[in-house]
Design an enzyme around this catalytic site. Sequence first.
Site, PDB file in Angstrom:
ATOM      1  N   HIS A  13       9.367   1.721  18.571  1.00  0.00           N
ATOM      2  CA  HIS A  13       8.619   0.518  18.197  1.00  0.00           C
ATOM      3  C   HIS A  13       8.549  -0.461  19.367  1.00  0.00           C
ATOM      4  O   HIS A  13       9.345  -0.401  20.299  1.00  0.00           O
ATOM      5  CB  HIS A  13       9.206  -0.124  16.943  1.00  0.00           C
ATOM      6  CG  HIS A  13      10.544  -0.790  17.093  1.00  0.00           C
ATOM      7  ND1 HIS A  13      10.687  -2.147  17.217  1.00  0.00           N
ATOM      8  CD2 HIS A  13      11.791  -0.278  17.092  1.00  0.00           C
ATOM      9  CE1 HIS A  13      11.966  -2.458  17.283  1.00  0.00           C
ATOM     10  NE2 HIS A  13      12.667  -1.347  17.209  1.00  0.00           N
ATOM     11  N   THR A  65       0.829  -1.220   0.000  1.00  0.00           N
ATOM     12  CA  THR A  65       0.000   0.000   0.000  1.00  0.00           C
ATOM     13  C   THR A  65       0.860   1.266   0.000  1.00  0.00           C
ATOM     14  O   THR A  65       0.752   2.091   0.894  1.00  0.00           O
ATOM     15  CB  THR A  65      -0.931   0.011   1.230  1.00  0.00           C
ATOM     16  OG1 THR A  65      -0.117  -0.049   2.419  1.00  0.00           O
ATOM     17  CG2 THR A  65      -1.894  -1.149   1.221  1.00  0.00           C
ATOM     18  N   GLU A 101       2.856   3.829   8.332  1.00  0.00           N
ATOM     19  CA  GLU A 101       1.407   3.825   8.072  1.00  0.00           C
ATOM     20  C   GLU A 101       0.714   4.960   8.825  1.00  0.00           C
ATOM     21  O   GLU A 101      -0.237   5.566   8.319  1.00  0.00           O
ATOM     22  CB  GLU A 101       0.796   2.471   8.462  1.00  0.00           C
ATOM     23  CG  GLU A 101       1.363   1.281   7.690  1.00  0.00           C
ATOM     24  CD  GLU A 101       1.459   1.534   6.197  1.00  0.00           C
ATOM     25  OE1 GLU A 101       0.418   1.766   5.560  1.00  0.00           O
ATOM     26  OE2 GLU A 101       2.582   1.502   5.657  1.00  0.00           O
ATOM     27  N   GLU A 159       7.888  -2.623  13.225  1.00  0.00           N
ATOM     28  CA  GLU A 159       9.046  -1.835  12.794  1.00  0.00           C
ATOM     29  C   GLU A 159      10.106  -2.722  12.180  1.00  0.00           C
ATOM     30  O   GLU A 159      10.759  -2.361  11.191  1.00  0.00           O
ATOM     31  CB  GLU A 159       9.631  -1.063  13.979  1.00  0.00           C
ATOM     32  CG  GLU A 159      10.787  -0.115  13.629  1.00  0.00           C
ATOM     33  CD  GLU A 159      12.179  -0.720  13.753  1.00  0.00           C
ATOM     34  OE1 GLU A 159      13.160  -0.015  13.459  1.00  0.00           O
ATOM     35  OE2 GLU A 159      12.317  -1.905  14.126  1.00  0.00           O
ATOM     36  N   GLU A 160      10.299  -3.897  12.782  1.00  0.00           N
ATOM     37  CA  GLU A 160      11.383  -4.766  12.328  1.00  0.00           C
ATOM     38  C   GLU A 160      11.187  -5.245  10.895  1.00  0.00           C
ATOM     39  O   GLU A 160      12.137  -5.665  10.239  1.00  0.00           O
ATOM     40  CB  GLU A 160      11.532  -5.973  13.268  1.00  0.00           C
ATOM     41  CG  GLU A 160      11.976  -5.622  14.692  1.00  0.00           C
ATOM     42  CD  GLU A 160      13.392  -5.072  14.779  1.00  0.00           C
ATOM     43  OE1 GLU A 160      14.008  -4.811  13.730  1.00  0.00           O
ATOM     44  OE2 GLU A 160      13.878  -4.893  15.907  1.00  0.00           O
ATOM     45  N   GLU A 169       1.168   8.065   6.887  1.00  0.00           N
ATOM     46  CA  GLU A 169       0.334   8.058   5.678  1.00  0.00           C
ATOM     47  C   GLU A 169      -1.136   8.312   6.016  1.00  0.00           C
ATOM     48  O   GLU A 169      -1.832   9.015   5.296  1.00  0.00           O
ATOM     49  CB  GLU A 169       0.497   6.718   4.950  1.00  0.00           C
ATOM     50  CG  GLU A 169       1.855   6.589   4.280  1.00  0.00           C
ATOM     51  CD  GLU A 169       2.147   5.198   3.734  1.00  0.00           C
ATOM     52  OE1 GLU A 169       3.123   5.066   2.974  1.00  0.00           O
ATOM     53  OE2 GLU A 169       1.411   4.250   4.068  1.00  0.00           O
TER      54      GLU A 169
END
Length: 618
Positions: free
Chosen positions: A306, A196, A363, A354-355, A366
């Site tokens: 994260h 995406t 995201e 995150e990894e 976005e």
Amino acid sequence: ELTNVPHMATTAGDEQTVQFMLKRWQDPETGLDQAWREEYMVYLSFPDPKNPNKVTVVSPSESVLYTAREKEKIYTSDQNDPAVVQPYAAYSPAGHPKGKLVYANQGKPSDYQKLNETVDLRGTIAITRYGGAGRAVKAINAAPFGVIGVLVYTDPLDINDGLMSDINETYPHSWYMPPSGVERGSFNSQFGDMLTPYLAAKEETYRIPAKNITGIPPIPIQPIGFEDAYKLICELGGEAAPTEWQGAFNCTYNFGGPGFKHASAFSNSDVKMDIFNHEEVKNSSNVMGVIRGSVEPDRYVIYGNHRDSWVHGAIDPSSGTSVMLELSRVLGMMVKQGKWRPRRSIIFGSWGAEEFGLIGSAEYTEQYFTKLSERTVAYINVDIAVFANATLRASGMPSVQNVIFKAAKQVDAPGLDSTSVYDNWIQYSNRTSPAHGPIPKMGYLSGAGSDYAAFVHYLGITSMDISYTYDRSKTNARIYPAYHTAYDTFDYASKFIDPGFVSHQAIARTAGNVLIRLADSLVLPLNCSDYAESLEDYLNTAVAIYQHELQARNISMEPLKRAVASFRRAATDLDQVILSSDLANETPLKVRRINDQLMLLDRAFLDPLAFPDKYAYR
């Protein structure tokens, strides 16, 4: 508690940490104003637990002569947890390549080029070492030369200062990686959900076909431990590799014939890779929390780290998560008791996945692109809070230098009497500034090593990354040695990284100080003149390197020089306005105007057309 169980993204352990974060941030006495989970459907890659990936040496008659380890050696009960994921390369395609082995150093284009001058690489398997080139790139670079599979390992020279024995040299006796340790990782070149691009990965979001994804390995790739790499590399035939390709093993690293020496027990044998990875779209969560601002609730200071790990993740990322939880607890308690509320809103983000490529934070940027672009003052990233316990390390935009310095001067350095974090830092890393004299040296956020990437490159938000690290004059380790292995555990962190967790406390105090200054100062503590100094420094370097060559082609650098001089004048003017104004008694609109200029400074450097081939870099 964060490191009790492995918590790889979207696993049961990850959900446990989601619930833990929500419980802390929704606590009636020490929680935040509001906390919630934000869910995304993201494209991830996993090995098959029923069909473990295998690397073997097979004879011409298909008998198996050697099998690489499938799991890391057990030293504590942590490695024995059934949720420990087998070492693998996320996003490597499945496949069963078999071919003669060659040694390709770090897998850079120049390495394959050099190797190809001596060896026909078509149909071979290449073994490479970590460092020098990104994970995925080692396979992407290999494919055009006809290589059909890649192995990657961590050479003891690059991580262990050459030490190799777990009898008395490596973990569990020191911080060094044991022979069976394997660095897992995401083998993709872009950040964010790959199906995406530029859209938040919600359930109803349009997804591109998986075959259209770029920046992932076109051929199978698998990480192995250095004990297995030693067995393979030391048996290779062919010419000796160059001196700079040699590592810590007590043998000559040869190119490969291709394949093994004639005198070797592996003579005329192939290396076979059996990779059973699969991709799937899974639900991943960010945990978000907010303390609403009292005066400017529509201006955000974001603090993030994260939550997901590869295995137990004591250092990466739980050192950062524990610092964030302690900060949010202290600030939350002050808010709940009515003692304090920041001028601006503070948003805490515990990013998921995150990894696998900075997915949760990307995201988020976005989904809330416009709001974050227009309202975010700064982003503070504290991922691995403590690599080791020697000195502060900070990277960021030039405008945040001043606020980090001020915070570091107010915090005591761990284990040192009457020495501040700042005074300790300047001893390890420093430069001479035309304006300030000797100061600590800040790093740049030029790459995409952690969750600051989308905030910096995509949104142009003033950002910083803060940690405590080791004395680089005492070790050549490219990162702390248990990174992404099954040995990054509470036992490891408490014994070898930060005994007593005093450096964790120093980072919490330093990052917390920066956070409060950004959220509470009447005028944002961002400095345009420091930005001008950095631009002048860049310009001087560019002139020294390129001016002569450009002049020979009748290209002038004068427009660039004029632009930097113009920026310096504007920065000086703004400094003067701030210094000459009695802002506490000015109209709120004037303060807001100045703050918006400071907040939007980095946005002015965005250019949507600058990198047409580079995803989310503007």
